[in-house]
Scaffold this motif. Structure first.
Motif, PDB file in Angstrom:
ATOM      1  N   VAL A 191       0.871  -1.178   0.000  1.00  0.00           N
ATOM      2  CA  VAL A 191       0.000   0.000   0.000  1.00  0.00           C
ATOM      3  C   VAL A 191       0.905   1.224   0.000  1.00  0.00           C
ATOM      4  CG1 VAL A 191      -1.881  -1.167   1.240  1.00  0.00           C
ATOM      5  CG2 VAL A 191      -0.119   0.074   2.528  1.00  0.00           C
ATOM      6  N   LEU A 237      -1.093  -1.599   7.886  1.00  0.00           N
ATOM      7  CA  LEU A 237      -1.898  -1.180   6.731  1.00  0.00           C
ATOM      8  C   LEU A 237      -2.996  -0.181   7.078  1.00  0.00           C
ATOM      9  CD1 LEU A 237      -2.469  -4.531   4.756  1.00  0.00           C
ATOM     10  CD2 LEU A 237      -0.553  -2.936   4.642  1.00  0.00           C
ATOM     11  N   LEU A 266      -4.500   2.638   4.595  1.00  0.00           N
ATOM     12  CA  LEU A 266      -5.733   2.317   3.859  1.00  0.00           C
ATOM     13  C   LEU A 266      -6.885   3.252   4.204  1.00  0.00           C
ATOM     14  CD1 LEU A 266      -5.764  -1.589   3.953  1.00  0.00           C
ATOM     15  CD2 LEU A 266      -5.591  -0.140   1.917  1.00  0.00           C
ATOM     16  N   ARG A 311      -5.884   2.065  -2.293  1.00  0.00           N
ATOM     17  CA  ARG A 311      -5.258   1.301  -3.367  1.00  0.00           C
ATOM     18  C   ARG A 311      -4.262   0.264  -2.834  1.00  0.00           C
ATOM     19  NH1 ARG A 311      -4.141   6.416  -7.336  1.00  0.00           N
ATOM     20  NH2 ARG A 311      -3.583   7.333  -5.332  1.00  0.00           N
ATOM     21  N   VAL A 312      -4.343  -0.933  -3.389  1.00  0.00           N
ATOM     22  CA  VAL A 312      -3.492  -2.050  -2.962  1.00  0.00           C
ATOM     23  C   VAL A 312      -2.881  -2.710  -4.204  1.00  0.00           C
ATOM     24  CG1 VAL A 312      -3.434  -4.311  -1.819  1.00  0.00           C
ATOM     25  CG2 VAL A 312      -4.956  -2.521  -0.955  1.00  0.00           C
ATOM     26  N   THR A 343      -8.661  -2.200  -4.912  1.00  0.00           N
ATOM     27  CA  THR A 343      -8.912  -1.385  -3.728  1.00  0.00           C
ATOM     28  C   THR A 343      -9.148  -2.304  -2.538  1.00  0.00           C
ATOM     29  OG1 THR A 343     -11.262  -1.273  -4.286  1.00  0.00           O
ATOM     30  CG2 THR A 343      -9.875   0.551  -5.000  1.00  0.00           C
TER      31      THR A 343
END
Lengths: 159, 161
Positions: free
Chosen positions: A22, A57, A61, A66-67, A86
Protein backbone atom coordinates in the motif's frame (compact mmCIF):
# COMPACT_ATOMS: atom_id res chain seq x y z
CA UNK A 1 -11.42 -3.05 -16.01
CA UNK A 2 -12.72 -6.51 -15.21
CA UNK A 3 -10.29 -8.96 -13.67
CA UNK A 4 -10.81 -12.67 -14.11
CA UNK A 5 -8.42 -14.74 -12.03
CA UNK A 6 -7.65 -18.15 -13.46
CA UNK A 7 -7.76 -21.29 -11.34
CA UNK A 8 -3.97 -21.41 -11.56
CA UNK A 9 -3.62 -17.84 -10.30
CA UNK A 10 -5.99 -18.61 -7.43
CA UNK A 11 -3.99 -21.71 -6.56
CA UNK A 12 -0.71 -19.80 -6.41
CA UNK A 13 -2.23 -16.97 -4.38
CA UNK A 14 -3.76 -19.37 -1.88
CA UNK A 15 -0.79 -21.74 -1.66
CA UNK A 16 1.95 -19.16 -1.18
CA UNK A 17 0.23 -16.10 0.26
CA UNK A 18 1.09 -12.67 -1.04
CA UNK A 19 3.19 -9.60 -0.40
CA UNK A 20 0.73 -6.74 0.06
CA UNK A 21 1.80 -3.23 -0.86
CA UNK A 22 0.00 0.00 0.00
CA UNK A 23 1.13 3.61 -0.19
CA UNK A 24 0.31 6.81 1.61
CA UNK A 25 -1.32 9.61 -0.34
CA UNK A 26 2.15 11.14 -0.51
CA UNK A 27 3.59 8.00 -2.11
CA UNK A 28 5.38 6.26 0.75
CA UNK A 29 5.02 2.48 0.31
CA UNK A 30 4.48 -0.10 3.06
CA UNK A 31 4.51 -3.89 2.79
CA UNK A 32 3.21 -6.76 4.88
CA UNK A 33 2.60 -10.43 4.20
CA UNK A 34 -0.83 -11.80 3.51
CA UNK A 35 -0.02 -15.28 4.82
CA UNK A 36 -3.51 -16.67 4.49
CA UNK A 37 -5.23 -15.83 1.22
CA UNK A 38 -8.51 -16.93 -0.28
CA UNK A 39 -9.79 -16.09 -3.75
CA UNK A 40 -13.50 -15.58 -3.25
CA UNK A 41 -14.40 -14.75 -6.83
CA UNK A 42 -12.75 -13.99 -10.14
CA UNK A 43 -12.04 -10.49 -8.94
CA UNK A 44 -11.89 -10.67 -5.15
CA UNK A 45 -9.20 -11.92 -2.79
CA UNK A 46 -9.26 -11.84 0.99
CA UNK A 47 -6.27 -11.99 3.34
CA UNK A 48 -6.32 -12.79 7.03
CA UNK A 49 -4.06 -10.39 8.92
CA UNK A 50 -2.78 -10.62 12.46
CA UNK A 51 -3.31 -7.48 14.50
CA UNK A 52 0.25 -6.24 14.00
CA UNK A 53 0.00 -6.78 10.24
CA UNK A 54 -3.30 -4.94 10.10
CA UNK A 55 -1.81 -2.10 12.15
CA UNK A 56 0.76 -1.40 9.43
CA UNK A 57 -1.90 -1.18 6.73
CA UNK A 58 -4.80 0.44 8.58
CA UNK A 59 -3.57 4.05 8.81
CA UNK A 60 -2.58 4.00 5.15
CA UNK A 61 -5.73 2.32 3.86
CA UNK A 62 -7.96 4.70 5.81
CA UNK A 63 -6.78 7.48 3.49
CA UNK A 64 -5.81 5.61 0.34
CA UNK A 65 -7.52 2.32 -0.49
CA UNK A 66 -5.26 1.30 -3.37
CA UNK A 67 -3.49 -2.05 -2.96
CA UNK A 68 -0.98 -3.89 -5.14
CA UNK A 69 0.13 -7.43 -4.44
CA UNK A 70 2.32 -10.19 -5.80
CA UNK A 71 2.52 -13.84 -4.88
CA UNK A 72 5.04 -14.73 -2.17
CA UNK A 73 7.87 -17.24 -2.21
CA UNK A 74 8.35 -19.17 -5.46
CA UNK A 75 5.23 -17.44 -6.70
CA UNK A 76 7.31 -14.32 -7.20
CA UNK A 77 8.83 -16.02 -10.22
CA UNK A 78 6.40 -18.85 -11.07
CA UNK A 79 3.25 -16.73 -10.84
CA UNK A 80 4.54 -13.69 -12.67
CA UNK A 81 1.64 -11.34 -12.08
CA UNK A 82 0.86 -8.11 -10.32
CA UNK A 83 -2.64 -7.71 -8.93
CA UNK A 84 -4.08 -4.28 -8.18
CA UNK A 85 -7.31 -3.09 -6.69
CA UNK A 86 -8.91 -1.38 -3.73
CA UNK A 87 -8.70 -2.72 -0.22
CA UNK A 88 -11.06 -2.69 2.71
CA UNK A 89 -10.20 -3.84 6.22
CA UNK A 90 -12.98 -5.85 7.84
CA UNK A 91 -12.94 -6.36 11.59
CA UNK A 92 -16.31 -8.02 12.03
CA UNK A 93 -19.16 -9.52 10.07
CA UNK A 94 -19.86 -12.64 8.09
CA UNK A 95 -16.79 -12.50 5.84
CA UNK A 96 -14.52 -11.72 8.77
CA UNK A 97 -15.87 -14.63 10.79
CA UNK A 98 -15.60 -17.15 7.95
CA UNK A 99 -12.12 -16.16 6.76
CA UNK A 100 -10.71 -15.73 10.26
CA UNK A 101 -11.91 -19.22 11.19
CA UNK A 102 -10.24 -20.78 8.13
CA UNK A 103 -7.02 -18.83 8.72
CA UNK A 104 -6.93 -20.03 12.32
CA UNK A 105 -7.53 -23.61 11.27
CA UNK A 106 -5.12 -23.70 8.33
CA UNK A 107 -2.32 -21.35 9.41
CA UNK A 108 -2.89 -20.73 13.13
CA UNK A 109 -3.33 -17.04 12.44
CA UNK A 110 -5.26 -15.03 15.02
CA UNK A 111 -6.82 -12.61 12.60
CA UNK A 112 -7.31 -9.07 13.80
CA UNK A 113 -8.65 -8.01 10.43
CA UNK A 114 -9.48 -9.31 6.99
CA UNK A 115 -8.24 -7.37 4.00
CA UNK A 116 -10.74 -7.64 1.17
CA UNK A 117 -9.21 -6.61 -2.16
CA UNK A 118 -11.53 -5.92 -5.07
CA UNK A 119 -9.32 -6.32 -8.12
CA UNK A 120 -9.41 -3.82 -10.93
CA UNK A 121 -6.07 -4.37 -12.70
CA UNK A 122 -3.94 -7.38 -13.59
CA UNK A 123 -0.47 -7.28 -15.16
CA UNK A 124 1.97 -9.86 -16.43
CA UNK A 125 5.38 -9.41 -14.81
CA UNK A 126 7.30 -12.11 -16.68
CA UNK A 127 10.68 -10.62 -17.56
CA UNK A 128 10.96 -9.83 -21.25
CA UNK A 129 8.66 -8.54 -23.92
CA UNK A 130 5.51 -9.34 -21.95
CA UNK A 131 6.57 -7.48 -18.81
CA UNK A 132 3.86 -4.98 -17.97
CA UNK A 133 1.32 -6.53 -20.31
CA UNK A 134 -2.15 -5.68 -19.06
CA UNK A 135 -4.39 -8.71 -18.70
CA UNK A 136 -7.55 -7.30 -17.16
CA UNK A 137 -10.37 -6.93 -19.61
CA UNK A 138 -9.78 -10.43 -21.00
CA UNK A 139 -12.70 -12.85 -20.69
CA UNK A 140 -12.24 -15.88 -18.41
CA UNK A 141 -11.72 -18.06 -21.49
CA UNK A 142 -9.19 -15.68 -23.02
CA UNK A 143 -7.10 -15.31 -19.90
CA UNK A 144 -7.21 -19.04 -19.24
CA UNK A 145 -6.01 -19.80 -22.77
CA UNK A 146 -3.32 -17.10 -22.56
CA UNK A 147 -1.96 -18.57 -19.35
CA UNK A 148 -2.13 -22.20 -20.51
CA UNK A 149 0.11 -21.35 -23.43
CA UNK A 150 2.77 -20.30 -20.96
CA UNK A 151 2.43 -22.19 -17.68
CA UNK A 152 0.41 -25.04 -16.24
CA UNK A 153 2.13 -25.76 -12.93
CA UNK A 154 0.03 -25.49 -9.81
CA UNK A 155 1.69 -25.51 -6.38
CA UNK A 156 0.80 -27.59 -3.41
CA UNK A 157 -0.54 -25.64 -0.49
CA UNK A 158 2.08 -24.82 2.17
CA UNK A 159 1.43 -26.13 5.67
CA UNK B 1 22.44 6.14 9.27
CA UNK B 2 21.73 2.42 9.00
CA UNK B 3 24.21 -0.42 8.61
CA UNK B 4 23.23 -3.76 7.08
CA UNK B 5 23.95 -6.88 9.09
CA UNK B 6 26.05 -9.63 7.50
CA UNK B 7 22.89 -11.74 7.27
CA UNK B 8 21.17 -8.99 5.31
CA UNK B 9 24.13 -8.63 2.95
CA UNK B 10 24.10 -12.35 2.27
CA UNK B 11 20.36 -12.26 1.59
CA UNK B 12 20.54 -9.26 -0.70
CA UNK B 13 22.40 -11.03 -3.50
CA UNK B 14 21.24 -12.87 -6.58
CA UNK B 15 19.41 -16.12 -5.80
CA UNK B 16 22.07 -18.17 -7.59
CA UNK B 17 24.61 -17.09 -4.97
CA UNK B 18 22.45 -17.88 -1.98
CA UNK B 19 20.60 -14.57 -2.08
CA UNK B 20 16.97 -13.83 -2.68
CA UNK B 21 14.29 -12.95 -5.13
CA UNK B 22 13.09 -9.58 -3.92
CA UNK B 23 10.06 -7.35 -4.33
CA UNK B 24 10.68 -3.71 -5.19
CA UNK B 25 7.70 -1.63 -4.11
CA UNK B 26 7.27 1.84 -5.51
CA UNK B 27 4.48 4.36 -5.71
CA UNK B 28 3.38 7.17 -7.95
CA UNK B 29 3.54 10.61 -6.38
CA UNK B 30 -0.17 10.44 -5.59
CA UNK B 31 -0.04 7.04 -3.90
CA UNK B 32 -0.68 4.37 -6.52
CA UNK B 33 1.42 1.42 -5.28
CA UNK B 34 3.35 -0.97 -7.51
CA UNK B 35 5.13 -4.21 -6.66
CA UNK B 36 7.50 -6.10 -8.93
CA UNK B 37 9.85 -9.02 -8.38
CA UNK B 38 13.55 -8.54 -9.10
CA UNK B 39 16.36 -11.07 -9.48
CA UNK B 40 19.46 -8.90 -9.88
CA UNK B 41 20.15 -7.53 -6.41
CA UNK B 42 23.26 -6.62 -4.43
CA UNK B 43 24.37 -4.38 -1.60
CA UNK B 44 26.83 -1.51 -1.90
CA UNK B 45 28.53 0.23 1.01
CA UNK B 46 26.61 -0.48 4.22
CA UNK B 47 23.27 1.06 3.35
CA UNK B 48 22.60 0.77 -0.38
CA UNK B 49 20.62 -1.86 -2.26
CA UNK B 50 21.33 -2.16 -5.98
CA UNK B 51 18.83 -3.57 -8.46
CA UNK B 52 19.32 -3.95 -12.20
CA UNK B 53 17.18 -1.80 -14.45
CA UNK B 54 15.95 -4.45 -16.84
CA UNK B 55 12.37 -4.44 -18.09
CA UNK B 56 11.35 -1.76 -15.61
CA UNK B 57 8.23 0.10 -16.69
CA UNK B 58 5.94 1.42 -13.98
CA UNK B 59 8.71 0.96 -11.43
CA UNK B 60 10.96 3.25 -13.43
CA UNK B 61 8.20 5.82 -13.98
CA UNK B 62 7.41 5.84 -10.27
CA UNK B 63 11.04 6.28 -9.22
CA UNK B 64 11.40 9.17 -11.63
CA UNK B 65 8.54 11.03 -9.94
CA UNK B 66 8.84 9.71 -6.39
CA UNK B 67 12.03 8.28 -4.82
CA UNK B 68 10.30 6.61 -1.86
CA UNK B 69 10.56 2.83 -2.19
CA UNK B 70 10.42 -0.34 -0.12
CA UNK B 71 12.43 -3.51 -0.76
CA UNK B 72 11.46 -6.82 0.77
CA UNK B 73 12.42 -10.46 0.39
CA UNK B 74 10.03 -12.49 -1.73
CA UNK B 75 11.83 -15.82 -1.55
CA UNK B 76 13.13 -17.52 0.54
CA UNK B 77 11.31 -16.15 3.56
CA UNK B 78 11.74 -19.12 5.83
CA UNK B 79 15.43 -18.41 6.32
CA UNK B 80 14.55 -15.51 8.60
CA UNK B 81 14.65 -12.87 5.90
CA UNK B 82 11.61 -11.03 7.19
CA UNK B 83 12.67 -7.48 6.39
CA UNK B 84 11.26 -4.45 4.65
CA UNK B 85 13.90 -1.85 3.76
CA UNK B 86 12.66 1.67 3.19
CA UNK B 87 14.55 4.44 1.52
CA UNK B 88 15.13 6.73 -1.42
CA UNK B 89 15.88 5.39 -4.89
CA UNK B 90 17.33 6.67 -8.10
CA UNK B 91 17.76 4.85 -11.39
CA UNK B 92 21.34 5.55 -12.51
CA UNK B 93 21.00 5.04 -16.23
CA UNK B 94 23.68 5.13 -18.88
CA UNK B 95 24.16 8.75 -19.76
CA UNK B 96 24.01 9.99 -16.19
CA UNK B 97 26.82 12.43 -15.35
CA UNK B 98 29.72 10.20 -14.38
CA UNK B 99 30.24 12.12 -11.15
CA UNK B 100 26.58 11.84 -10.10
CA UNK B 101 26.34 11.06 -6.41
CA UNK B 102 23.46 9.41 -4.56
CA UNK B 103 24.02 9.59 -0.82
CA UNK B 104 27.68 8.72 -1.32
CA UNK B 105 27.26 6.21 -4.16
CA UNK B 106 29.05 7.29 -7.33
CA UNK B 107 27.49 6.70 -10.77
CA UNK B 108 30.75 5.65 -12.41
CA UNK B 109 31.54 3.11 -9.71
CA UNK B 110 28.03 1.68 -9.87
CA UNK B 111 27.87 1.33 -13.65
CA UNK B 112 31.41 -0.01 -13.92
CA UNK B 113 30.70 -2.81 -11.48
CA UNK B 114 27.02 -3.59 -12.07
CA UNK B 115 26.32 -2.14 -15.50
CA UNK B 116 26.51 -5.50 -17.29
CA UNK B 117 24.96 -7.59 -14.59
CA UNK B 118 23.52 -10.35 -16.76
CA UNK B 119 27.02 -11.24 -17.92
CA UNK B 120 28.54 -11.00 -14.46
CA UNK B 121 25.86 -13.05 -12.72
CA UNK B 122 23.83 -14.88 -15.38
CA UNK B 123 20.39 -16.15 -14.32
CA UNK B 124 21.33 -19.82 -14.50
CA UNK B 125 18.89 -20.77 -11.75
CA UNK B 126 15.86 -19.20 -13.46
CA UNK B 127 13.57 -21.80 -15.06
CA UNK B 128 13.56 -21.85 -18.88
CA UNK B 129 9.88 -20.90 -19.15
CA UNK B 130 10.53 -17.72 -17.15
CA UNK B 131 14.02 -16.64 -18.12
CA UNK B 132 14.25 -13.77 -20.58
CA UNK B 133 15.72 -14.44 -24.02
CA UNK B 134 17.92 -11.36 -24.10
CA UNK B 135 18.67 -9.08 -21.19
CA UNK B 136 19.08 -5.42 -21.93
CA UNK B 137 20.20 -3.35 -18.99
CA UNK B 138 19.58 0.36 -18.99
CA UNK B 139 20.98 1.22 -15.62
CA UNK B 140 21.09 0.36 -11.93
CA UNK B 141 18.51 1.34 -9.32
CA UNK B 142 20.28 2.50 -6.17
CA UNK B 143 18.24 2.45 -2.98
CA UNK B 144 19.64 4.47 -0.10
CA UNK B 145 18.15 2.66 2.88
CA UNK B 146 17.07 4.83 5.77
CA UNK B 147 15.19 2.34 7.94
CA UNK B 148 13.90 -1.23 8.00
CA UNK B 149 11.08 -3.02 9.78
CA UNK B 150 10.15 -6.63 10.34
CA UNK B 151 7.37 -8.62 8.70
CA UNK B 152 8.09 -11.71 10.75
CA UNK B 153 4.86 -13.11 12.17
CA UNK B 154 4.53 -11.84 15.74
CA UNK B 155 7.02 -9.01 15.20
CA UNK B 156 5.48 -7.10 12.33
CA UNK B 157 6.39 -3.44 12.35
CA UNK B 158 9.32 -3.85 14.73
CA UNK B 159 12.27 -1.71 13.74
CA UNK B 160 15.22 -3.82 12.59
CA UNK B 161 17.44 -1.00 11.31
Amino acid sequence: MTVNLTDRMKAWIEAMGCHLCVATQEGVPFVVLGRYAQARAGDEVVFALAEDEANVLAPVLSKNARVAFGVSRQGGIRAAYQFKGTGELLRSGEVFDAVAARAKEEKAIDAGAILLVRLTELYCTKPGYEAGLRLDGMTPEEIDAWERQRWKDVPRKKE
Amino acid sequence: MVKFTQEMKEALRVPGKGGSLIYLCTSSRDGNPNIAAMRFVATHMDDKILIADMFLLKTKANIKENPDVAVTICHPLEEGRWWVFKGKAVDIEYGFPRDFDWYGANATDILNEWGNWNKAEPPDEVPPDIVFPKAVQRGVVVVHVEEAYSIEPGHVGDKVL
